[in-house]
Design an enzyme around this catalytic site. Structure first.
Site, PDB file in Angstrom:
ATOM      1  N   ASP A 281       0.860  -1.175   0.000  1.00 21.94           N
ATOM      2  CA  ASP A 281       0.000   0.000   0.000  1.00 21.94           C
ATOM      3  C   ASP A 281       0.904   1.236   0.000  1.00 21.94           C
ATOM      4  O   ASP A 281       2.086   1.163   0.361  1.00 21.94           O
ATOM      5  CB  ASP A 281      -0.876  -0.035   1.263  1.00 21.94           C
ATOM      6  CG  ASP A 281      -1.637   1.257   1.479  1.00 21.94           C
ATOM      7  OD1 ASP A 281      -2.319   1.708   0.552  1.00 21.94           O
ATOM      8  OD2 ASP A 281      -1.531   1.815   2.586  1.00 21.94           O
ATOM      9  N   MET A 282       0.369   2.373  -0.378  1.00 21.15           N
ATOM     10  CA  MET A 282       1.188   3.588  -0.457  1.00 21.15           C
ATOM     11  C   MET A 282       0.947   4.543   0.711  1.00 21.15           C
ATOM     12  O   MET A 282       1.786   4.679   1.586  1.00 21.15           O
ATOM     13  CB  MET A 282       0.958   4.278  -1.802  1.00 21.15           C
ATOM     14  CG  MET A 282       1.497   3.449  -2.975  1.00 21.15           C
ATOM     15  SD  MET A 282       1.282   4.237  -4.577  1.00 21.15           S
ATOM     16  CE  MET A 282       2.264   5.729  -4.368  1.00 21.15           C
ATOM     17  N   ASP A 283      -0.220   5.188   0.743  1.00 19.46           N
ATOM     18  CA  ASP A 283      -0.467   6.196   1.782  1.00 19.46           C
ATOM     19  C   ASP A 283      -0.591   5.526   3.154  1.00 19.46           C
ATOM     20  O   ASP A 283      -1.391   4.612   3.339  1.00 19.46           O
ATOM     21  CB  ASP A 283      -1.735   6.979   1.449  1.00 19.46           C
ATOM     22  CG  ASP A 283      -1.552   7.807   0.181  1.00 19.46           C
ATOM     23  OD1 ASP A 283      -0.977   8.888   0.272  1.00 19.46           O
ATOM     24  OD2 ASP A 283      -1.959   7.337  -0.896  1.00 19.46           O
TER      25      ASP A 283
ATOM     26  N   THR B 292      -2.559   0.169  -4.417  1.00 16.63           N
ATOM     27  CA  THR B 292      -2.996   1.447  -3.868  1.00 16.63           C
ATOM     28  C   THR B 292      -4.414   1.820  -4.289  1.00 16.63           C
ATOM     29  O   THR B 292      -4.921   1.339  -5.295  1.00 16.63           O
ATOM     30  CB  THR B 292      -2.004   2.557  -4.321  1.00 16.63           C
ATOM     31  OG1 THR B 292      -2.431   3.819  -3.801  1.00 16.63           O
ATOM     32  CG2 THR B 292      -1.933   2.664  -5.838  1.00 16.63           C
ATOM     33  N   GLY B 293      -5.023   2.689  -3.511  1.00 13.28           N
ATOM     34  CA  GLY B 293      -6.299   3.284  -3.895  1.00 13.28           C
ATOM     35  C   GLY B 293      -6.121   4.430  -4.867  1.00 13.28           C
ATOM     36  O   GLY B 293      -7.085   4.909  -5.463  1.00 13.28           O
TER      37      GLY B 293
ATOM     38  N   LYS C  62      -8.066  -5.106  -3.310  1.00 14.02           N
ATOM     39  CA  LYS C  62      -6.629  -5.330  -3.501  1.00 14.02           C
ATOM     40  C   LYS C  62      -6.280  -6.815  -3.497  1.00 14.02           C
ATOM     41  O   LYS C  62      -5.344  -7.235  -4.185  1.00 14.02           O
ATOM     42  CB  LYS C  62      -5.836  -4.581  -2.430  1.00 14.02           C
ATOM     43  CG  LYS C  62      -5.905  -3.064  -2.575  1.00 14.02           C
ATOM     44  CD  LYS C  62      -5.029  -2.387  -1.544  1.00 14.02           C
ATOM     45  CE  LYS C  62      -5.114  -0.868  -1.623  1.00 14.02           C
ATOM     46  NZ  LYS C  62      -4.194  -0.220  -0.666  1.00 14.02           N
TER      47      LYS C  62
ATOM     48  N   ASP D 162      -2.387  -0.396   5.908  1.00 12.19           N
ATOM     49  CA  ASP D 162      -2.764   0.278   7.157  1.00 12.19           C
ATOM     50  C   ASP D 162      -4.262   0.529   7.292  1.00 12.19           C
ATOM     51  O   ASP D 162      -4.712   0.931   8.357  1.00 12.19           O
ATOM     52  CB  ASP D 162      -2.025   1.623   7.275  1.00 12.19           C
ATOM     53  CG  ASP D 162      -2.562   2.663   6.289  1.00 12.19           C
ATOM     54  OD1 ASP D 162      -2.870   3.782   6.723  1.00 12.19           O
ATOM     55  OD2 ASP D 162      -2.668   2.350   5.088  1.00 12.19           O
ATOM     56  N   SER D 163      -5.051   0.301   6.216  1.00  9.47           N
ATOM     57  CA  SER D 163      -6.468   0.694   6.256  1.00  9.47           C
ATOM     58  C   SER D 163      -7.368  -0.448   5.819  1.00  9.47           C
ATOM     59  O   SER D 163      -6.910  -1.504   5.400  1.00  9.47           O
ATOM     60  CB  SER D 163      -6.694   1.916   5.358  1.00  9.47           C
ATOM     61  OG  SER D 163      -5.980   3.039   5.853  1.00  9.47           O
TER      62      SER D 163
ATOM     63  N   ASN E  90      -9.053  -0.793   3.213  1.00 11.00           N
ATOM     64  CA  ASN E  90      -8.910  -1.226   1.819  1.00 11.00           C
ATOM     65  C   ASN E  90      -7.720  -2.161   1.629  1.00 11.00           C
ATOM     66  O   ASN E  90      -7.513  -2.694   0.541  1.00 11.00           O
ATOM     67  CB  ASN E  90      -8.852  -0.031   0.840  1.00 11.00           C
ATOM     68  CG  ASN E  90      -7.640   0.856   1.037  1.00 11.00           C
ATOM     69  OD1 ASN E  90      -6.908   0.735   2.012  1.00 11.00           O
ATOM     70  ND2 ASN E  90      -7.439   1.778   0.110  1.00 11.00           N
TER      71      ASN E  90
END
Length: 245
Positions: A11-13, A45-46, A173, A196-197, A199
């Site tokens: 994941d990115m953010d 990522t989203g 994902k 972290d979230s 998603n």
């Protein structure tokens, strides 16, 4: 010892990126070491491709990547493999909900991102990928969630405790990573998924090793096989050191 993990899905953010939206030198260095060991590094990522790719380019990635929470899977950078569109009627209904609740909202079309300040007519004529709501009013967010669940046909997650992100049902994902594994000839058991979230939850649960960041939402930490340091403490570098080296 031969490493059992062949794909690192990041994941990115809140995960790859620090709070300043940068990739730290230490994390970048360990990602390069993983690549040198033959591990595929995949951004999951989203974000849209345009928003995600500068970071992939910075890392020198040539591998597949997953954008818009799995609505797009890229065989390689700029080489689209699969795209899952959302029914424009659903986008229209969600827009109505967002306006009624007076919250911030955005939607990804194939071409660009629209939001509350830049919304357009002609919803039915466009190709849509994702819709998002943001409100710090917990009651409003709960009402929105209930309405979305009543609509059906939706994959509802979040990328922060204050938002809701909506993709077509079954698009997430985890499904994106399965597709990438098919492209690379790998099994899900060979994947480390880090996030972290909400998603990231499906991916963390489906991967051979599911890792939550130290800054992850509580339910994500509880579902992970391992909780690493936070995104501002080189949590990804720790994962690579511990499970790849």
């Amino acid at each position: 010892m031969k490493n059992r993990f062949k794909l690192l899905a990041l994941d990115m953010d809140g995960t790859l990126l620090t709070s300043e939206q940068t990739i730290s030198p230490d994390t970048s260095r360990w990602i390069q070491k993983a690549k040198d060991q033959g591990v595929h590094v995949c951004l999951s990522t989203g974000r849209s491709f345009g928003s995600a790719w500068p970071y992939g380019d910075e890392l020198g990635l040539t591998t597949p990547l997953i954008t818009v929470n799995g609505s797009e899977v890229w065989r390689a950078p700029h080489d689209l493999y699969q795209r899952s569109l959302m029914d424009p009627a659903l986008i229209s209904d969600m827009h109505d909900i967002a306006v009624k609740e007076d919250c911030w909202y955005w939607a990804y079309s194939v071409d660009r991102v629209y939001n509350k300040d830049s919304w357009i007519g002609g919803i039915m004529d466009m190709e849509w990928l994702k819709f998002g709501f943001h409100t710090e009013d917990d009651d409003a967010r709960h009402r929105i969630l209930m309405k979305l669940q009543d609509m059906g046909g939706l994959e509802i997650t979040n990328s922060s405790p204050h938002n809701l992100e909506v993709n077509p049902q079954g698009i997430n994902k985890a499904a994106g990573i399965r597709t990438v594994c098919g492209l690379l000839g790998l099994e899900m058991s060979e994947v480390i998924a880090v996030g972290d979230s909400m998603n990231d939850l499906a991916a963390i649960e489906a991967a051979g090793l599911g890792v939550a960041m130290g800054n992850a939402q509580q339910v994500v930490r509880e579902s992970a096989d391992f909780v690493t340091a936070s995104n501002d403490e080189d949590g990804i570098a720790e994962v690579i050191r511990k499970f790849i080296f």
